[in-house]
Design a protein around this motif. Sequence first.
Motif, PDB file in Angstrom:
ATOM      1  N   TYR A 264       1.031  -1.183  -0.263  1.00 50.33           N
ATOM      2  CA  TYR A 264       0.073  -0.024   0.103  1.00 50.33           C
ATOM      3  C   TYR A 264       0.867   1.324   0.012  1.00 50.33           C
ATOM      4  N   ALA A 265       0.375   2.393  -0.507  1.00 46.38           N
ATOM      5  CA  ALA A 265       0.837   3.632  -0.602  1.00 46.38           C
ATOM      6  C   ALA A 265       1.167   3.956   0.715  1.00 46.38           C
ATOM      7  N   GLY A 266       2.329   4.949   0.967  1.00 43.33           N
ATOM      8  CA  GLY A 266       2.703   5.477   2.091  1.00 43.33           C
ATOM      9  C   GLY A 266       3.543   4.307   2.940  1.00 43.33           C
ATOM     10  N   THR A 267       3.794   3.079   2.660  1.00 40.82           N
ATOM     11  CA  THR A 267       4.571   2.227   3.526  1.00 40.82           C
ATOM     12  C   THR A 267       6.093   2.063   2.681  1.00 40.82           C
ATOM     13  N   LEU A 268       7.089   1.374   3.510  1.00 40.62           N
ATOM     14  CA  LEU A 268       8.667   1.625   3.013  1.00 40.62           C
ATOM     15  C   LEU A 268       8.912   0.405   2.997  1.00 40.62           C
ATOM     16  N   VAL A 269       9.789   0.148   1.936  1.00 40.21           N
ATOM     17  CA  VAL A 269      10.652  -0.894   1.664  1.00 40.21           C
ATOM     18  C   VAL A 269      11.948  -0.753   2.398  1.00 40.21           C
ATOM     19  N   GLU A 270      12.046  -1.689   3.471  1.00 41.14           N
ATOM     20  CA  GLU A 270      13.493  -1.475   4.429  1.00 41.14           C
ATOM     21  C   GLU A 270      14.378  -2.483   3.453  1.00 41.14           C
ATOM     22  N   GLU A 271      14.048  -3.573   2.865  1.00 36.97           N
ATOM     23  CA  GLU A 271      14.932  -4.373   2.508  1.00 36.97           C
ATOM     24  C   GLU A 271      14.240  -5.105   1.192  1.00 36.97           C
ATOM     25  N   GLY A 272      15.085  -5.269   0.191  1.00 37.70           N
ATOM     26  CA  GLY A 272      14.462  -5.865  -0.918  1.00 37.70           C
ATOM     27  C   GLY A 272      14.198  -5.134  -2.124  1.00 37.70           C
ATOM     28  N   SER A 273      13.717  -5.700  -3.281  1.00 36.67           N
ATOM     29  CA  SER A 273      13.399  -5.126  -4.641  1.00 36.67           C
ATOM     30  C   SER A 273      12.058  -5.926  -5.038  1.00 36.67           C
ATOM     31  N   VAL A 274      11.242  -5.369  -5.446  1.00 33.86           N
ATOM     32  CA  VAL A 274       9.956  -5.908  -5.924  1.00 33.86           C
ATOM     33  C   VAL A 274       9.392  -5.087  -7.140  1.00 33.86           C
ATOM     34  N   ALA A 275       8.516  -5.975  -8.144  1.00 32.16           N
ATOM     35  CA  ALA A 275       8.083  -5.583  -9.148  1.00 32.16           C
ATOM     36  C   ALA A 275       6.490  -5.382  -8.617  1.00 32.16           C
ATOM     37  N   VAL A 276       5.892  -4.127  -8.649  1.00 30.23           N
ATOM     38  CA  VAL A 276       4.412  -4.040  -8.136  1.00 30.23           C
ATOM     39  C   VAL A 276       3.621  -3.720  -9.278  1.00 30.23           C
ATOM     40  N   GLU A 277       2.628  -4.383  -9.675  1.00 29.89           N
ATOM     41  CA  GLU A 277       1.486  -4.111 -10.347  1.00 29.89           C
ATOM     42  C   GLU A 277       0.622  -3.118  -9.825  1.00 29.89           C
ATOM     43  N   VAL A 278       0.304  -2.015 -10.507  1.00 21.67           N
ATOM     44  CA  VAL A 278      -0.450  -0.890  -9.972  1.00 21.67           C
ATOM     45  C   VAL A 278      -1.976  -1.268  -9.930  1.00 21.67           C
ATOM     46  N   MET A 279      -2.490  -1.092  -8.618  1.00 18.56           N
ATOM     47  CA  MET A 279      -4.032  -1.381  -8.551  1.00 18.56           C
ATOM     48  C   MET A 279      -4.690   0.079  -8.266  1.00 18.56           C
ATOM     49  N   ALA A 280      -4.112   1.066  -7.747  1.00 21.10           N
ATOM     50  CA  ALA A 280      -4.796   2.059  -7.362  1.00 21.10           C
ATOM     51  C   ALA A 280      -3.626   3.268  -7.097  1.00 21.10           C
ATOM     52  N   VAL A 281      -4.172   4.593  -7.741  1.00 14.83           N
ATOM     53  CA  VAL A 281      -2.923   5.625  -7.576  1.00 14.83           C
ATOM     54  C   VAL A 281      -3.578   6.643  -7.091  1.00 14.83           C
ATOM     55  N   ASN A 282      -3.001   7.839  -6.590  1.00 16.86           N
ATOM     56  CA  ASN A 282      -3.284   9.040  -6.019  1.00 16.86           C
ATOM     57  C   ASN A 282      -4.648   8.792  -5.019  1.00 16.86           C
ATOM     58  N   ALA A 283      -5.638   9.439  -5.630  1.00 17.59           N
ATOM     59  CA  ALA A 283      -6.973   9.671  -4.709  1.00 17.59           C
ATOM     60  C   ALA A 283      -7.486   8.274  -4.163  1.00 17.59           C
ATOM     61  N   GLN A 284      -7.213   7.319  -5.117  1.00 21.80           N
ATOM     62  CA  GLN A 284      -7.825   6.020  -4.918  1.00 21.80           C
ATOM     63  C   GLN A 284      -7.161   5.255  -3.857  1.00 21.80           C
ATOM     64  N   THR A 285      -5.859   5.497  -3.546  1.00 18.46           N
ATOM     65  CA  THR A 285      -5.148   4.748  -2.453  1.00 18.46           C
ATOM     66  C   THR A 285      -5.630   4.833  -1.120  1.00 18.46           C
ATOM     67  N   ARG A 286      -5.297   3.808  -0.611  1.00 20.62           N
ATOM     68  CA  ARG A 286      -5.762   3.511   1.010  1.00 20.62           C
ATOM     69  C   ARG A 286      -5.558   4.931   1.790  1.00 20.62           C
ATOM     70  N   ILE A 287      -4.144   5.155   1.576  1.00 22.64           N
ATOM     71  CA  ILE A 287      -3.862   6.033   2.447  1.00 22.64           C
ATOM     72  C   ILE A 287      -4.235   7.564   2.288  1.00 22.64           C
ATOM     73  N   GLN A 288      -4.836   7.831   1.022  1.00 20.02           N
ATOM     74  CA  GLN A 288      -5.449   8.795   0.689  1.00 20.02           C
ATOM     75  C   GLN A 288      -6.609   8.868   1.132  1.00 20.02           C
ATOM     76  N   ARG A 289      -7.506   7.611   1.480  1.00 16.97           N
ATOM     77  CA  ARG A 289      -8.853   7.483   1.730  1.00 16.97           C
ATOM     78  C   ARG A 289      -8.711   7.863   3.362  1.00 16.97           C
ATOM     79  N   ILE A 290      -7.557   7.436   4.167  1.00 15.31           N
ATOM     80  CA  ILE A 290      -7.340   7.377   5.551  1.00 15.31           C
ATOM     81  C   ILE A 290      -7.298   9.165   5.772  1.00 15.31           C
ATOM     82  N   MET A 291      -6.733   9.783   4.867  1.00 16.74           N
ATOM     83  CA  MET A 291      -6.301  11.092   5.112  1.00 16.74           C
ATOM     84  C   MET A 291      -7.706  11.964   5.015  1.00 16.74           C
TER      85      MET A 291
END
Length: 458
Positions: A264-291
Amino acid sequence: MKYAICYDGPGRLRLRLGQHAFSEEEGWGIASLLRQKIGVERVRTCAQNGSILIYYGAEIAKENLLELVGKLRRADIPKVEPTGEEDVQAIDLRFQEKICSMVLRRVAEKLLLPVPLQICKTCLRAVPFLWHGLRSLLHGRMNVNVLDAAAIGASMLKRSFSSASSIMFLLSFSDILEDYTRKRTETALSASLAIQIDKVWLVTPEGDVQIPLSDVKAGDWLRIRTGTMIPIDGKVREGEAMVNEATMTGEPLAMRKAEGAMVYAGTLVEEGSVAVEVMAVNAQTRIQRIMDLIAASEELKASVQGKAERLADRIVPYHLLTAAAVFLLTRNTTKTMAILTVDYSCAIKLATPIAVISAMREAANHRMMVKGGRHLEAFGAADTIIFDKTGTLTEACPQVSQVIAFGDYERDEVLRTAACLEEHFPHSVARAIVRQAAEEGLFHEERHAEVKYVVAHG
């Protein structure tokens, strides 16, 4: 774009393009374009007078900035969302415009408008105040609206239209202050949770390509590496990583995310590398809904502000009783009007938000962001303060002091190769290496195969 240089000092440049040279939204786009240049530290634009204020470091020459602005065309300006600082700047500017407009309009009316027209305007402006007071009475509430309506109504019955107009002016001033306080605290809260990322790495068949976050759409694959905040909601398609989800769950320990897991948006990758398929961006993200939820429900007023408002409502009946007693004892309408117009409850409601705003502004002048009056009060009662070190007590900006080459390698080759690898990782040490290579003019093409990161092994 044509411009004039208004100020040219070390690391600071102000350009004036002329009034209405660009809109407020275009100003955000211009600032975003300039901030993407290495060496540009901060940009502020003002649409009202068409000015651009640029703070820059030694990594970029002033001539390059002037050339960039000079070649800028309206069609090149991207549409971007304002940063938290730009939002606050816009709120402050609109507040100042409203206050200045109110004061100038009142002075102009007093000096230029004939008295009969002033009386008509006062009567029209009084209708909403009288209606709110009457509605409160009909609902059995004895609050400040009743007192306001009584003071305005009594002034008009006594044909003291100037007093009625002054009361309404002060009440409108109070409403603007309250609205300004609310918007500013909500903006500060949103800025503290916002995703502060401009560019991301898009996974393509030809390799990873850096693009603006604004160009990302659902279905794209993004490469998220160590130390990077995840800017979108999505599903892991390749690789594995340890992701810190404290912003979402409050859990300080990182969670392992492998293929198929949601991030989810707003979380931090501390170690590693991943390829992520985008499901939601900007206003649709969970962190934006929390805000949005916090902005809609959280009352950030200081408790003293709430107490002041409740006290203001509680003294209304006593205020009205005092006015009635004065009239019964003296039969003097002037003295009775004096009791009604000296509105202590209005003063209590007005003074408290001004004090909170002043304190927040003073804190901001010392580079401290206060998210609301409630937190300001809590700070006053604190006896222990716990700091996050990086970026708070330190600059999070290390410098390369020395490059040591072993074997047959040349120093410049070592730095160039290191910068080529480290440009993919936003860690402060990685940025220091990339910055040092740029300062020494060791510019590099992509010279390696895909960078692979093994969790816990680098």
